[in-house]
Design a protein around this motif. Structure first.
Motif, short mmCIF file in Angstrom:
data_model
loop_
_atom_site.label_atom_id
_atom_site.label_comp_id
_atom_site.label_asym_id
_atom_site.label_seq_id
_atom_site.Cartn_x
_atom_site.Cartn_y
_atom_site.Cartn_z
N LEU A 191 0.83 -1.21 0.00
CA LEU A 191 0.00 0.00 0.00
C LEU A 191 0.86 1.25 0.00
CD1 LEU A 191 -3.08 0.95 0.48
CD2 LEU A 191 -2.40 1.27 2.85
N VAL A 192 0.41 2.24 -0.79
CA VAL A 192 0.94 3.60 -0.67
C VAL A 192 -0.18 4.42 -0.06
CG1 VAL A 192 1.63 5.65 -1.98
CG2 VAL A 192 2.55 3.41 -2.61
N SER A 193 0.10 5.14 1.03
CA SER A 193 -0.92 5.98 1.67
C SER A 193 -0.38 7.41 1.77
CB SER A 193 -1.27 5.43 3.05
OG SER A 193 -2.23 6.28 3.67
N ILE A 194 -0.90 8.28 0.92
CA ILE A 194 -0.40 9.66 0.87
C ILE A 194 -1.58 10.63 0.84
CG2 ILE A 194 0.89 11.33 -0.58
CD1 ILE A 194 2.87 9.19 -1.17
N MET A 195 -1.50 11.64 1.69
CA MET A 195 -2.60 12.61 1.79
C MET A 195 -2.72 13.42 0.50
SD MET A 195 -0.69 15.25 4.46
CE MET A 195 -1.94 15.06 5.62
N TRP A 196 -3.95 13.88 0.22
CA TRP A 196 -4.18 14.68 -1.00
C TRP A 196 -3.74 16.12 -0.74
CZ3 TRP A 196 -8.28 12.76 -4.80
CH2 TRP A 196 -8.23 13.50 -5.98
N ALA A 197 -4.08 16.63 0.46
CA ALA A 197 -3.66 17.99 0.82
C ALA A 197 -3.29 17.99 2.30
CB ALA A 197 -4.77 18.99 0.55
N ASN A 198 -2.29 18.79 2.64
CA ASN A 198 -1.80 18.76 4.01
C ASN A 198 -2.60 19.68 4.93
OD1 ASN A 198 0.32 20.04 6.16
ND2 ASN A 198 0.64 17.85 5.84
N ASN A 199 -2.85 19.20 6.14
CA ASN A 199 -3.69 19.92 7.09
C ASN A 199 -3.00 21.10 7.75
OD1 ASN A 199 -2.53 17.33 7.96
ND2 ASN A 199 -3.03 18.02 10.02
N GLU A 200 -1.66 21.20 7.65
CA GLU A 200 -0.96 22.35 8.26
C GLU A 200 -0.62 23.40 7.22
OE1 GLU A 200 -0.55 22.60 11.43
OE2 GLU A 200 -0.99 20.54 12.05
N THR A 201 -0.12 22.95 6.06
CA THR A 201 0.37 23.91 5.06
C THR A 201 -0.61 24.14 3.92
OG1 THR A 201 1.37 22.10 3.80
CG2 THR A 201 2.76 23.14 5.47
N GLY A 202 -1.58 23.25 3.75
CA GLY A 202 -2.51 23.36 2.62
C GLY A 202 -1.90 22.86 1.31
N MET A 203 -0.64 22.40 1.34
CA MET A 203 0.00 21.99 0.08
C MET A 203 -0.72 20.78 -0.52
SD MET A 203 2.19 24.23 -0.51
CE MET A 203 2.86 23.52 -2.01
N ILE A 204 -0.92 20.86 -1.83
CA ILE A 204 -1.62 19.78 -2.55
C ILE A 204 -0.59 18.84 -3.16
CG2 ILE A 204 -3.22 19.26 -4.44
CD1 ILE A 204 -4.34 22.14 -4.06
#
Ligand SMILES: Cc1ncc(COP(=O)(O)O)c(C=O)c1O
Length: 281
Positions: free
Chosen positions: A146-159
């Motif tokens: 599995l690869v588990s990677i967020m779509w957008a970061n909750n601290e920086t907002g980076m997509i």
């Protein structure tokens, strides 16, 4: 590219969402899984909410969306069940994730490392605050489940470059999970255009109620349940359904995704103004 987070911690309930939810606290309080009239009275509104959620994330008819209590539950479910399905008795033993995931991913990975012997690669972000697809590719091995990677970061907002990451995972034949909590309802999200196996999201991040999340499952892929019990949600997630919560999630997602580009532009303007004024100071 950044998501302009309107309120990172949680968002205020939209009054229209509350209006849609209210009758299901007061008059139509039946359990949808019961056969009696009170139960079945809730079905049309639930059907509508399910359709709203499918449309809001661009899911297809052959996909599945399972409602949960929060994205923390959805994230735990995917990681622990991929371990149960592919790693516990199989030849896979590796997860690729990032150092900047939400604690519901990081703590679950730590648990799987310590209790189940899973190997986890925590990728650092680059100077822009993202992980590029070629970096993900270079860490996938033939033992990666599995690869588990967020779509957008909750601290920086980076997509994060989700389309490219999904192409890499497809090429390598590895399942991709994304924590879409900070993306869904804030930027255009269309899961059908990418090879994403699972996506977690949560209603309270787009002006819906707290206490309702969901897991998108591409092509209704088989996934061992986290919660066993009364076989609600087709046996995927047992527990009496949070009817007002699900109705609220559907309504909130429809509102959030209608004319999303205009909303993004207006929040971007406010955010840029704050940054400009702060820099002047
Ligand atoms: C990126 C991300 N993932 C997961 C969560 C957890 O969501 P929930 O509160 O619905 O469990 C949050 C909450 O802030 C989040 O920002």
């Amino acid at each position: 590219m950044q998501v302009y987070l309107d309120n990172n911690a949680t968002t205020k309930l939209d009054p229209k969402v509350l209006e849609a939810m209210m009758p299901y606290f007061t008059d139509m309080y039946g359990n949808p899984n019961s056969l009696h009239k009170f139960g079945t009275l809730t079905h049309p509104a639930l059907r509508k909410a399910i359709d709203q959620v499918y449309t809001g994330i661009g899911a297809n008819d052959n996909d599945d969306i399972v409602f949960t209590s929060c994205a923390t539950e959805s994230n735990n479910w995917v990681l622990k069940s991929v371990w149960a399905d592919l790693m516990q008795h199989g030849d896979k033993n590796h997860i690729v994730t990032t150092e900047v995931e939400h604690p519901s991913i990081l703590s679950t990975c730590k648990y799987l490392e310590e209790e189940c012997g899973v190997k986890v690669t925590y990728l650092p972000v680059n100077e822009e605050g993202i992980v590029e697809a070629h970096t993900v590719k270079s860490f996938i091995t033939d033992r990666t489940a599995l690869v588990s990677i967020m779509w957008a970061n909750n601290e920086t907002g980076m997509i994060f470059p989700m389309k490219e990451i999904s192409d890499v995972c497809k090429d390598k034949g590895v399942l991709l999970h994304t924590d879409g909590v900070q993306a869904v309802g804030k930027i255009p999200v269309n899961v059908s255009q990418m090879d994403i196996a699972f996506m977690s999201f949560s209603a309270h991040k787009f002006h819906g109620p707290k206490g309702v999340g969901a897991l998108y499952i591409k092509h209704s892929r088989k996934l061992t349940p986290l919660l066993h019990g009364g076989d609600q949600m087709g046996g995927r997630r047992s527990g009496t359904l949070n009817v007002p919560g699900i109705i609220g999630m559907g309504e909130a997602l429809e509102i959030a995704t209608t004319d999303i580009e205009t909303k993004m532009a207006s929040i971007a303007k406010l955010r840029n103004r704050i940054e400009d004024e702060l820099l002047k100071l």
